[in-house]
Structures are given as C-alpha cells and as structure tokens.
Motif scaffolding. Structure first.
Motif, PDB file in Angstrom:
ATOM      1  N   LEU A 148      34.928   2.918 -15.548  1.00 34.34           N
ATOM      2  CA  LEU A 148      35.449   4.240 -15.211  1.00 34.34           C
ATOM      3  C   LEU A 148      34.529   5.336 -15.737  1.00 34.34           C
ATOM      4  O   LEU A 148      34.277   6.339 -15.047  1.00 34.34           O
ATOM      5  CB  LEU A 148      36.859   4.405 -15.777  1.00 34.34           C
ATOM      6  CG  LEU A 148      37.933   3.590 -15.048  1.00 34.34           C
ATOM      7  CD1 LEU A 148      39.261   3.666 -15.793  1.00 34.34           C
ATOM      8  CD2 LEU A 148      38.110   4.080 -13.606  1.00 34.34           C
ATOM      9  N   SER A 151      31.427   5.365 -13.513  1.00 31.01           N
ATOM     10  CA  SER A 151      31.711   5.855 -12.159  1.00 31.01           C
ATOM     11  C   SER A 151      31.630   7.374 -12.089  1.00 31.01           C
ATOM     12  O   SER A 151      31.319   7.940 -11.033  1.00 31.01           O
ATOM     13  CB  SER A 151      33.094   5.384 -11.695  1.00 31.01           C
ATOM     14  OG  SER A 151      34.140   6.121 -12.324  1.00 31.01           O
ATOM     15  N   GLY A 152      31.895   8.029 -13.212  1.00 31.85           N
ATOM     16  CA  GLY A 152      31.848   9.483 -13.241  1.00 31.85           C
ATOM     17  C   GLY A 152      30.457  10.061 -13.085  1.00 31.85           C
ATOM     18  O   GLY A 152      30.300  11.275 -12.892  1.00 31.85           O
ATOM     19  N   THR A 156      28.854   9.490  -4.884  1.00 32.72           N
ATOM     20  CA  THR A 156      29.824   8.728  -4.096  1.00 32.72           C
ATOM     21  C   THR A 156      29.888   7.320  -4.679  1.00 32.72           C
ATOM     22  O   THR A 156      28.911   6.819  -5.243  1.00 32.72           O
ATOM     23  CB  THR A 156      29.430   8.634  -2.607  1.00 32.72           C
ATOM     24  OG1 THR A 156      28.158   7.988  -2.495  1.00 32.72           O
ATOM     25  CG2 THR A 156      29.354  10.030  -1.988  1.00 32.72           C
ATOM     26  N   VAL A 157      31.031   6.680  -4.531  1.00 31.49           N
ATOM     27  CA  VAL A 157      31.228   5.333  -5.054  1.00 31.49           C
ATOM     28  C   VAL A 157      31.780   4.465  -3.937  1.00 31.49           C
ATOM     29  O   VAL A 157      32.834   4.769  -3.374  1.00 31.49           O
ATOM     30  CB  VAL A 157      32.201   5.339  -6.253  1.00 31.49           C
ATOM     31  CG1 VAL A 157      32.484   3.907  -6.710  1.00 31.49           C
ATOM     32  CG2 VAL A 157      31.638   6.168  -7.409  1.00 31.49           C
ATOM     33  N   VAL A 160      32.920  -0.758  -7.166  1.00 28.58           N
ATOM     34  CA  VAL A 160      32.773  -0.908  -8.616  1.00 28.58           C
ATOM     35  C   VAL A 160      32.795  -2.407  -8.906  1.00 28.58           C
ATOM     36  O   VAL A 160      33.791  -3.081  -8.637  1.00 28.58           O
ATOM     37  CB  VAL A 160      33.907  -0.200  -9.381  1.00 28.58           C
ATOM     38  CG1 VAL A 160      33.777  -0.454 -10.886  1.00 28.58           C
ATOM     39  CG2 VAL A 160      33.913   1.296  -9.086  1.00 28.58           C
ATOM     40  N   ILE A 210      41.439   0.023 -13.245  1.00 27.69           N
ATOM     41  CA  ILE A 210      40.345   0.762 -12.598  1.00 27.69           C
ATOM     42  C   ILE A 210      40.882   1.559 -11.416  1.00 27.69           C
ATOM     43  O   ILE A 210      40.531   2.732 -11.223  1.00 27.69           O
ATOM     44  CB  ILE A 210      39.230  -0.201 -12.148  1.00 27.69           C
ATOM     45  CG1 ILE A 210      38.563  -0.842 -13.363  1.00 27.69           C
ATOM     46  CG2 ILE A 210      38.184   0.541 -11.317  1.00 27.69           C
ATOM     47  CD1 ILE A 210      37.552  -1.927 -13.010  1.00 27.69           C
ATOM     48  N   ALA A 211      41.733   0.928 -10.600  1.00 30.50           N
ATOM     49  CA  ALA A 211      42.304   1.634  -9.447  1.00 30.50           C
ATOM     50  C   ALA A 211      43.089   2.855  -9.900  1.00 30.50           C
ATOM     51  O   ALA A 211      42.984   3.932  -9.295  1.00 30.50           O
ATOM     52  CB  ALA A 211      43.202   0.683  -8.647  1.00 30.50           C
ATOM     53  N   LEU A 214      40.739   5.572 -10.906  1.00 31.12           N
ATOM     54  CA  LEU A 214      40.041   6.178  -9.768  1.00 31.12           C
ATOM     55  C   LEU A 214      41.000   6.863  -8.793  1.00 31.12           C
ATOM     56  O   LEU A 214      40.558   7.499  -7.836  1.00 31.12           O
ATOM     57  CB  LEU A 214      39.247   5.109  -9.022  1.00 31.12           C
ATOM     58  CG  LEU A 214      38.073   4.478  -9.796  1.00 31.12           C
ATOM     59  CD1 LEU A 214      37.441   3.370  -8.973  1.00 31.12           C
ATOM     60  CD2 LEU A 214      37.034   5.524 -10.171  1.00 31.12           C
ATOM     61  N   ARG A 263      36.713  -3.281  -2.985  1.00 34.48           N
ATOM     62  CA  ARG A 263      36.094  -2.096  -3.577  1.00 34.48           C
ATOM     63  C   ARG A 263      36.028  -2.143  -5.101  1.00 34.48           C
ATOM     64  O   ARG A 263      35.230  -1.450  -5.712  1.00 34.48           O
ATOM     65  CB  ARG A 263      36.873  -0.834  -3.159  1.00 34.48           C
ATOM     66  CG  ARG A 263      36.930  -0.577  -1.664  1.00 34.48           C
ATOM     67  CD  ARG A 263      35.585  -0.156  -1.118  1.00 34.48           C
ATOM     68  NE  ARG A 263      35.673   0.222   0.287  1.00 34.48           N
ATOM     69  CZ  ARG A 263      34.618   0.547   1.032  1.00 34.48           C
ATOM     70  NH1 ARG A 263      33.404   0.527   0.494  1.00 34.48           N
ATOM     71  NH2 ARG A 263      34.771   0.880   2.295  1.00 34.48           N
ATOM     72  N   ILE A 264      36.887  -2.938  -5.705  1.00 35.62           N
ATOM     73  CA  ILE A 264      36.885  -3.115  -7.158  1.00 35.62           C
ATOM     74  C   ILE A 264      36.804  -4.613  -7.403  1.00 35.62           C
ATOM     75  O   ILE A 264      37.708  -5.362  -7.038  1.00 35.62           O
ATOM     76  CB  ILE A 264      38.157  -2.529  -7.794  1.00 35.62           C
ATOM     77  CG1 ILE A 264      38.279  -1.036  -7.489  1.00 35.62           C
ATOM     78  CG2 ILE A 264      38.162  -2.771  -9.301  1.00 35.62           C
ATOM     79  CD1 ILE A 264      39.635  -0.446  -7.850  1.00 35.62           C
ATOM     80  N   ILE A 294      27.688   0.140 -10.081  1.00 34.75           N
ATOM     81  CA  ILE A 294      28.339   1.104  -9.191  1.00 34.75           C
ATOM     82  C   ILE A 294      27.514   1.182  -7.922  1.00 34.75           C
ATOM     83  O   ILE A 294      26.389   1.716  -7.931  1.00 34.75           O
ATOM     84  CB  ILE A 294      28.453   2.498  -9.849  1.00 34.75           C
ATOM     85  CG1 ILE A 294      29.133   2.416 -11.224  1.00 34.75           C
ATOM     86  CG2 ILE A 294      29.180   3.461  -8.916  1.00 34.75           C
ATOM     87  CD1 ILE A 294      30.567   1.971 -11.206  1.00 34.75           C
TER      88      ILE A 294
END
Length: 359
Positions: A148, A151-152, A156-157, A160, A210-211, A214, A263-264, A294
């Motif tokens: 997390l 990801s910041g 764009t992501v 992960v 994580i979800a 995000l 996606r994760i 990422i």
C-alpha cells in the motif's frame, strides 16, 4: 516502562526477547516456556544475548498473568495448534494485557475473521480491557502496509503483486516444511497448507486488506498451484536429505479479482534447493526475499532482504515480523482496548532505538 512478557522461545520468541530488550519503552518482566528443560534459564541465554537479563523462564502461566503484565508477545505457534493458541491469547487479553502475535492467520484481517475466532477475543477485550493485534511478515507487512505504501508512488496502478521467494532449507521448522508444505514428500501427497481454500484462509485476508486500502471491491478470490519434483537428492544443513522425485518446489498465487481480472496477487515461490524449478522467479540474491511489484505507470519493484542469527534470511524475516509487532505495543497501550489490524496500527520510525541493541 511497559511490563512485557514473551510467551514462547522458538524462532519468533528468541527475536521477541531481543526486540523487547532493545525497545526504550518496554521492560521484559517474564518469559513463558513449554519445554521443561528451559524452565529456570535466563532469558538472555534463550535469546542468544550476551550476559544475563535477570528474567528466568517459567512454565507457570497463571503466576505470570496474575502479575499483571501490560503486554504479551505471544510467540508460540498456532500453525498446528490454533485452538490452544486462541485459548492462550484470550486468557492473556482477559488478564488485561495488550497481546501481539503472528499466530492466528484468520485474525490478520480481523473484520472478516470467522465468528468462532472473533467473538471470544471481543468478549475477552470487553471483560479484561486488553487488546489484540495479529500480524507478521508474509502474511503480514510484506503484503499489507508495504504494497500500500509503494502503490502511493504510482501514477496508475494495474496490478499489485507481492512475492515471497525462499529456499526453505534455511527454515528451522522441519514439521512445517515437510508435512504442512510437503517438501520431500511423494508428489501424490496432499500438503495441508496447499489444500484448496487453505491458501485463501492464510493469505486471503491480506488480499482483502490491500483492497480495502486501495478502496476497491473484490469480485472473488482465486487460487493457483504448481508443484515440481526434485531431479536429484539434496542434503540440507538443518533438515537432512530430500529424495529425488519428491516435492522440491511449490508455486502458488492467491488472486484478488477486480472487474474480472487478477489485480491483487500474493505469490509464493518456495524451493528446498535452488536447482528445482530454475525457470520460476529467483530471489535477487541469496536464499530469499520479499518483493512488491506495482505494475502500472511507472512500474515499481521493491525487494526486501533481511538477515539475522548468522546471516540467516529466514531468521531475518522472523525478526522483521517481531519488529512490527513489538514496535506496536506502546501505541496499543495508549489506544482504546480493541481488536486491531495492520491498517489500524501505524508503522512508525525506530524512534529511540538508533544505536541501541539487545546486548
């Protein structure tokens, strides 16, 4: 100073004694052991610290909890004794202690933990005024706060991905490696840790954390699994021989599906020897690493390699899990009694620890 007990002196417990001793806000006041041969030994000897700490190990749980410790690091295993671990943890919370532990995987994502785990903990908190924070490395910081944070940095992501890539011959846990994970077993052996739905039980909470961090909704969680046999017999330092033709490598994913796509992803690539499955991902160096990738713009890749106890990377990973847990104790003591997870408890700088070590 916060009176703190370490319960268990195995791989996690040794590191916990060292971490409590080094923490400027904590005082080691008790060490609980199961092995009668350890009773009466000084905590320093059990943790590999020079000199003495003046705290003798005991197996008298009632007496230790009756003394009213403000915090307990529960370092006993919950892998093959989850009911006993839960009972121990509830007992400590009911005694008014803040408890930190890696022992109960389902409580990493405490909001979605099954009622049979969550309700006894909440009842103990209401009765005794203690708290509980369950975390580790993987599952743990390697697939909750670290991805997390990284990801910041993205514009764009897309995906992960969290990876643990390790040579399990460095682990000092033969029962877990051989029987839970199945290394060295015939290829028709069904390892309990790899049975359908078990990886999701262990790592699904991290996917959900994580979800949540995000701000996305999961369609579902899926699993993939691949296993490879050893092409030749290998001999390990800690666990002896692993025979040709037996399981030598495992690769699995726990996938968080968002809008129909993975996606994760939490991926494990585990070997008993580097010669097995050489086409699978390898650590950047040495025996193992934890990675976060990422996929997006920009593409970001971070690798964490920790060592402890004679340059051992498994011990290094354990020590980082302990650092996360023990480092949270003073925050938890100041917070309201409750059941916390990794998104609740901040990871803070090592304030007051620079240049300080556990002898």
């Amino acid at each position: 100073m916060i009176p703190t007990v370490v319960w268990g002196t195995g791989n996690i417990g040794r590191a916990s004694i060292r971490a409590v001793e080094a923490h400027p806000a904590l005082e080691l006041t008790g060490v609980l052991v199961h092995d009668s041969a350890k009773v009466g030994r000084d905590a320093a000897a059990l943790a590999g610290i020079d000199g003495e700490l003046g705290v003798a190990a005991t197996d008298d749980v009632e007496a230790v909890l009756a003394a009213g410790p403000r915090a307990v690091v529960y370092a006993a295993s919950g892998d093959i004794r989850p009911a006993e671990a839960l009972a121990d943890i509830v007992r400590a919370i009911r005694a008014g202690a803040v408890v930190v532990t890696p022992a109960l995987y389902a409580l990493y994502d405490q909001r979605n933990a099954p009622a049979e785990l969550r309700e006894p903990v909440l009842a103990a908190i209401a009765e005794g005024g203690g708290s509980l924070f369950v975390s580790g490395v993987d599952p743990g910081w390697g697939n909750d706060i670290l991805p997390l944070l990284i990801s910041g940095l993205g514009t764009t992501v897309d995906v992960v991905r969290c990876q643990e890539i390790f040579d399990y011959s460095t682990y000092d846990q033969p029962d877990s490696v051989r029987y839970l994970v199945g290394m060295g077993q015939p290829m028709d052996y069904e390892p309990p840790m790899l049975a359908p739905s078990v990886p999701t039980m262990v790592w699904g909470g991290q996917v959900r954390l994580i979800a949540r961090g995000l701000g996305v909704d999961l369609d579902e969680i899926r699993e993939t699994l691949d296993r490879r046999p050893l092409e030749k017999t290998v001999t390990t330092r800690a666990m002896g021989d692993f025979e040709e033709g037996t399981q030598g490598a495992v690769r699995f994913e726990v996938q968080g599906i968002v809008d129909g796509a993975p996606r994760i992803v939490i991926e494990h690539v585990t070997r008993i020897h580097s010669s097995c499955a050489p086409d699978w991902p390898m650590p950047p160096s040495g025996d193992g690493a934890h990675k976060v990738i990422i996929e997006g713009r920009p593409r970001i890749e971070v690798s964490v390699e920790a060592v402890d106890e004679g340059e051992n990377r498994s011990a290094g990973g354990n020590a980082t899990a302990v650092g996360r847990l023990v480092g949270a104790i003073d925050w938890l003591v100041e917070a309201e009694p409750g059941l916390y997870d990794a998104l609740d408890v901040p990871l803070r700088p090592a304030t007051g620890k620079l240049g300080r070590s556990a002898r």
